[in-house]
Design an enzyme around this catalytic site. Structure first.
Site, PDB file in Angstrom:
ATOM      1  CG  ASP A   1       1.962   2.916  -1.104  1.00 37.03           C
ATOM      2  OD1 ASP A   1       2.870   3.763  -1.024  1.00 37.03           O
ATOM      3  OD2 ASP A   1       0.989   2.899  -0.330  1.00 37.03           O
TER       4      ASP A   1
ATOM      5  NE  ARG B   1      -2.128   5.797   1.173  1.00 41.16           N
ATOM      6  CZ  ARG B   1      -2.833   4.791   0.679  1.00 41.16           C
ATOM      7  NH1 ARG B   1      -4.039   4.994   0.176  1.00 41.16           N
ATOM      8  NH2 ARG B   1      -2.348   3.568   0.682  1.00 41.16           N
ATOM      9  CG  ASP B   2      -0.469   9.980   5.915  1.00 38.42           C
ATOM     10  OD1 ASP B   2      -1.042   9.184   5.139  1.00 38.42           O
ATOM     11  OD2 ASP B   2      -0.871  10.204   7.063  1.00 38.42           O
ATOM     12  CD  GLU B   3       0.602   3.676   2.796  1.00 41.07           C
ATOM     13  OE1 GLU B   3      -0.524   4.183   2.924  1.00 41.07           O
ATOM     14  OE2 GLU B   3       0.802   2.444   2.857  1.00 41.07           O
TER      15      GLU B   3
ATOM     16  CG  ASP C   1       1.804  -2.187  -3.396  1.00 43.29           C
ATOM     17  OD1 ASP C   1       1.908  -2.933  -2.407  1.00 43.29           O
ATOM     18  OD2 ASP C   1       0.977  -1.263  -3.465  1.00 43.29           O
TER      19      ASP C   1
ATOM     20  CD1 TRP D   1       3.294  -6.105   0.844  1.00 44.14           C
ATOM     21  CD2 TRP D   1       1.870  -7.790   0.511  1.00 44.14           C
ATOM     22  NE1 TRP D   1       2.089  -5.575   0.436  1.00 44.14           N
ATOM     23  CE2 TRP D   1       1.200  -6.588   0.238  1.00 44.14           C
ATOM     24  CE3 TRP D   1       1.169  -8.973   0.360  1.00 44.14           C
ATOM     25  CZ2 TRP D   1      -0.130  -6.540  -0.192  1.00 44.14           C
ATOM     26  CZ3 TRP D   1      -0.170  -8.923  -0.059  1.00 44.14           C
ATOM     27  CH2 TRP D   1      -0.788  -7.732  -0.327  1.00 44.14           C
TER      28      TRP D   1
ATOM     29  CD  GLU E   1      -4.817   2.091  -1.739  1.00 41.62           C
ATOM     30  OE1 GLU E   1      -5.258   3.260  -1.655  1.00 41.62           O
ATOM     31  OE2 GLU E   1      -4.120   1.567  -0.857  1.00 41.62           O
TER      32      GLU E   1
ATOM     33  CG  HIS F   1      -2.008   2.228  -4.937  1.00 42.21           C
ATOM     34  ND1 HIS F   1      -1.824   3.281  -4.087  1.00 42.21           N
ATOM     35  CD2 HIS F   1      -1.781   1.103  -4.202  1.00 42.21           C
ATOM     36  CE1 HIS F   1      -1.513   2.793  -2.882  1.00 42.21           C
ATOM     37  NE2 HIS F   1      -1.474   1.468  -2.941  1.00 42.21           N
TER      38      HIS F   1
END
Ligand code: RAM
Length: 900
Positions: A475, A479-481, A488, A541, A753, A774
């Site tokens: 995505d 960041r912490d992702e 997506d 999703w 995003e 994103h």
């Protein structure tokens, strides 16, 4: 004088009468001369080229041998077929690690034969666990601070080396060396899969690195996705706690002998300069701890410890099917800034994914710390709040004594800016180079037009893709992702397949999807699944399970993705069926139309909220339709019939629950009408007025979109399908919030995003979820290619075997162009309005045909190559459709003009 005038004409005649067909661009499993293929029936593809029009292949012959010129192993014979993509090898069983050569020749519809192509090759991987002689090794007592371990081994090679192949993988990330040289150019290997179920190894041709006599091989490991932090809930050690290496080097000699050097208990281990690494947090390198020459044969390793063997599984090992992550563009500092807070900051001018290479001089023990950020705040200060807990910092400690070069290995960052700390005195911007990383997908598409803002949007879409196709479709990269969010990926997949070759990329990821699919058929929110089985089954999703296989089939015409994914597609539809009552699926958690429009001042109640279960029912129908499509392509008639009956019931249940008898939907949003129209949820008779309601809604918002992740990809397509392309253009050209061009106007260099990541007053959206890289909203790229420039494929000639060129001039554009490298070769549509005349140049690759839709109702107004259409014998007029004149053409280049 006379002769020179004649010569070109003469040459032309000679040339065209003896026009040759050639065959080139040979691919094996979509890759050029791959090493490490798992498939026991690798598939071959090639392209024909000829200078004349209307060229179709009628037959082919393939030869496979153990040397470039021989057909000793398999000869297909002359096969009458127009197929030039994905022809399976049909010879005797292939052998593990063996290299094969193949070549092809073809015949065409004009009675010509090509010569033999230049040979191509492929090399099989290690096909069974028993082929792995190497053992897993690790460090006996790891330091709790987790420095990167080094492993090494010396060995003797004999004279007469014919080839050497290294097969390597790790728990964690690895970088291998032989005799002081890096093995291959892939980074972040072995990539990310559902490691406990599928672990990729990479195979490298290292013939040039090994020499007769004493050699050394080795590897360095990092925590990576295996045990580092992944996910926003502080998860780590997701796959295990210890790093390990599996390394096998096979040397083949000219006399037929082989030597195998495998990792085992005789390898030595120590730590070196990489003191710590984490994908989210960054890497610490201390040059004082460097083990100089650690992979050279004469390095003194007497103080190194002995590696420990580990009894870890080898039955989950798979060859790598997708292109690895490699280094791409580099950026030099566009600006050096001192922020209001007094920090030294470099702006690279482009939001990107990768890391920074630093050249620096200093004393031993001096250090430099680089922090990474995507944006500066309203005051111009370095802004990292939106990275959440990801530190995204690289620290380099100098050893002193001259220029030192630092570059991390086992991390990556999403950034446009870096903050530099620890440098005394002036910073020289030339010492910092941003290195861009992404999966090495071939660039296939180009779109541009006469509007610079739209061109910037296309640039942002491409960079959104590059920044997030890092072995898995993530995505975001900062960041912490950085997770493989399924929603997506599905919304962007068709656009992705225009910009770059993503067939192997998605084929690999879809196998992880099938592997991580819950036993009841639910599809996780993210793949590889690090969030647990409960985090699954959200509408839009989970439908990734049906949508991406179908989109890849359309874009590449390869049935195998449908064959491979069919059980997963079906399991997902069956999951929804199991959750439904009376064919209505209205339970469970759903993200809904994620990040849809919410006004800044939320008091007027104009938020575009779409009922989540209405959305779920639409996607239930859509996935069922795609399953029917796949069943039909694969000849599964019974399934096709059963699911067709189910689909009718799903749509009936939808109308009963969500539509009034007059055709009004319970949610009056753009997304509700878009999904209902796109997925044919409404009875034929009510569709036109539904499209009118959609247009009315758009007008009520003063020509703004209000859609989120799920409605946005289809919005303009639905408008075009109901003859409202003008309204679609107004949305595309809108530049105030919410719109595609609003971020462009705010200086974006990637897709954001959220529609309002930076608000008009230059303040930010909530730092809790505000990525500036994103790709989801970049899904408009698909409409730009397929409708604005007008390049599409017919579903019954997928992969652009039969393409549709249907440009839609509008939006005050003077011109638009798209080029696409299809499996068959380059397909182009370039249009331009000049003095009221519409010019269209079309290029159609050999062995394909195209239907060209010309904006003209009267054939008398159309010329091709200066000649009246009816005089051009190789163009067939097919008829009139919705104000377009349809003509069928074969391969070749065409120049159409339509006058008013
Ligand atoms: C966030 C991201 C991601 C989205 C999920 C639902 O983590 O925005 O893109 O798919 O939420």
């Amino acid at each position: 004088m006379r002769i020179s005038l004649l010569l070109p004409t003469l040459l032309l005649t000679v040339f065209s009468s003896s026009a040759q067909i050639t065959v080139a661009h040979l691919l094996t499993e979509n890759l050029s001369d791959p090493i490490g293929i798992d498939s026991r029936q690798p598939r071959f593809s090639w392209q024909l080229a000829a200078p004349d029009r209307n060229v179709l292949q009628t037959a082919y012959e393939i030869q496979v041998g153990d040397g470039p010129e021989s057909g000793k192993i398999w000869n297909s014979g002359k096969v009458q077929s127009d197929q030039s993509l994905y022809i399976p090898y049909g010879g005797p069983a292939v052998a593990s690690g063996q290299k094969y050569f193949w070549r092809v020749r073809v015949w065409d519809n004009k009675g010509r034969a090509s010569g033999w192509s230049k040979p191509a090759s492929w090399q099989m991987g290690l096909l069974t666990p028993a082929d792995w002689k190497a053992q897993w090794i690790r460090v006996a007592n790891e330091d709790p601070s987790q420095p990167s371990p080094l492993f090494r081994k010396t060995f003797i090679a004999q004279n007469g080396i014919a080839s050497a192949t290294a097969y390597i993988t790790a728990h964690g990330l690895y970088e291998a060396q032989i005799n002081g040289q890096r093995v291959g150019d892939a980074v972040l290997t072995p990539g990310w899969t559902s490691y406990n179920k599928r672990l990729q190894y990479q195979a490298y041709d290292v013939t040039g690195l090994v020499h007769p006599g004493k050699n050394a091989a080795g590897a360095m490991l990092g925590s990576g996705w295996y045990r580092g932090y992944v996910g926003f809930e502080g998860q780590h050690n997701v796959y295990g706690t210890e790093l390990s290496l599996l390394f096998q080097l096979v040397i083949r000699y000219k006399n037929g002998h082989t030597d195998t050097v495998g990792s085992d208990g005789s390898w030595k281990t120590a730590t070196g300069e990489v003191r710590h690494s984490e994908i989210y947090n960054g890497e610490t390198v201390d040059a004082r701890k460097e083990q100089k020459g650690w992979s050279l044969a004469d390095f003194d390793d007497t103080r190194w410890e002995t590696a420990q063997t580990a009894d870890l599984p080898k039955d989950k090992l798979i060859a790598t099917v997708n292109e690895p992550v490699t280094k791409h563009e580099t950026f030099h500092a566009a600006k050096l800034l001192t922020t209001p807070r007094g920090e030294k900051v470099i702006d690279f001018g482009q939001n990107l994914t990768g890391w920074v290479l630093v050249k620096i001089r200093g004393k031993a023990g001096d250090s430099i710390r680089l922090s990474h950020a995507e944006v500066l705040d309203k005051q111009g200060n370095f802004y990292t709040e939106n990275l959440r807990s990801a530190k995204a910092q690289d620290v380099f400690v100098l050893k002193g004594g001259g220029e030192e070069i630092f570059e991390p290995r086992f991390t990556f960052h999403g950034f446009r800016y870096i903050r530099i700390e620890g440098v005394d005195g002036a910073v020289n911007p030339d010492d910092f180079t941003a290195v861009v990383l992404y999966s090495n997908m071939p660039k296939t598409g180009n779109f541009n037009c006469s509007n610079v803002l739209i061109d910037q949007l296309q640039h942002n879409i491409q960079w959104g893709q590059q920044g997030n196709f890092l072995d898995v479709p993530t995505d975001c990269p900062q960041r912490d992702e950085r997770l493989g969010w399924t929603g997506d990926a599905q919304v962007f997949s068709r656009t992705a397949a225009f910009n770059r070759g993503v067939d192997n990329f998605f084929a690999k990821w879809l196998k992880d999807l099938a592997a991580d699919q819950v036993s009841n058929g639910a599809v996780p929110f993210v793949i590889p699944n690090v969030l647990g089985d409960g985090a699954s089954a959200s509408a839009g999703w989970a439908d990734v399970a049906t949508i991406i296989p179908w989109n890849m089939y359309l874009a590449y015409g390869d049935k195998r993705i449908l064959e491979d994914q069919y059980p997963s597609m079906k399991a997902w539809v069956e999951y929804m069926r199991g959750q439904s009552k009376n064919d209505l699926w209205n339970t469970g958690f759903h993200f809904g139309d994620w990040l849809f429009y919410r006004p800044f001042d939320d008091n007027d109640g104009r938020s575009a909220v779409t009922d989540k279960y209405l959305i779920a029912q639409c996607f239930y129908a859509h996935s069922t339709q795609l399953l029917i499509n796949a069943a039909t392509v694969l000849g599964k008639k019974e399934d096709a019939d059963n699911y067709t009956a189910l689909l009718k019931r799903i749509k009936d249940a939808y109308l009963q629950e969500y539509m009034t008898p007059d055709g009004r939907l319970v949610s009056g949003t753009q997304t509700a009408y878009v999904l209902s129209l796109q997925f044919d949820m409404l009875p034929e008779a009510l569709r036109k007025q539904a499209a009118e309601r959609l247009v009315k809604n758009i007008q009520d918002y003063n020509y703004h979109l209000t859609t989120g992740f799920l409605g946005t990809p289809y919005l303009c397509h639905v408008l075009s399908r109901w003859n409202q392309t003008d309204v679609a253009y107004r949305l595309l050209l809108q530049d105030s919030y919410p719109s595609w061009l609003y971020p462009v106007k705010m200086g974006a260099t990637t897709i954001w995003e959220r529609w309002d990541g930076i608000k008009p007053d230059s303040t930010f959206q909530t730092p809790g979820m505000n990525s500036f890289n994103h790709y989801a909203y970049g899904a408009i790229g698909d409409w730009m290619y397929r409708v604005v420039a007008g390049i599409d494929t017919y579903e019954d000639g997928p992969g652009y075997h039969h393409s549709r060129i249907a440009p839609h001039p509008g939006g005050r554009l003077r011109s638009a162009s798209a080029d696409l490298e299809t499996g068959y070769g380059k397909l182009s549509s370039h249009w331009e309005m000049k003095d009221d005349t519409f010019h269209l140049e079309v290029v159609v690759p050999a062995n394909t045909t195209a239907t060209v839709c010309l904006p003209a109702v009267d054939r008398g107004l159309v010329t091709e190559g200066g000649n009246n259409l009816s005089a051009v014998k190789d163009i067939q007029i097919e008829g009139i459709e919705k104000g377009y004149l349809l003509v069928r053409v074969g391969s070749g280049t065409y120049h159409f003009r339509v006058s008013k």
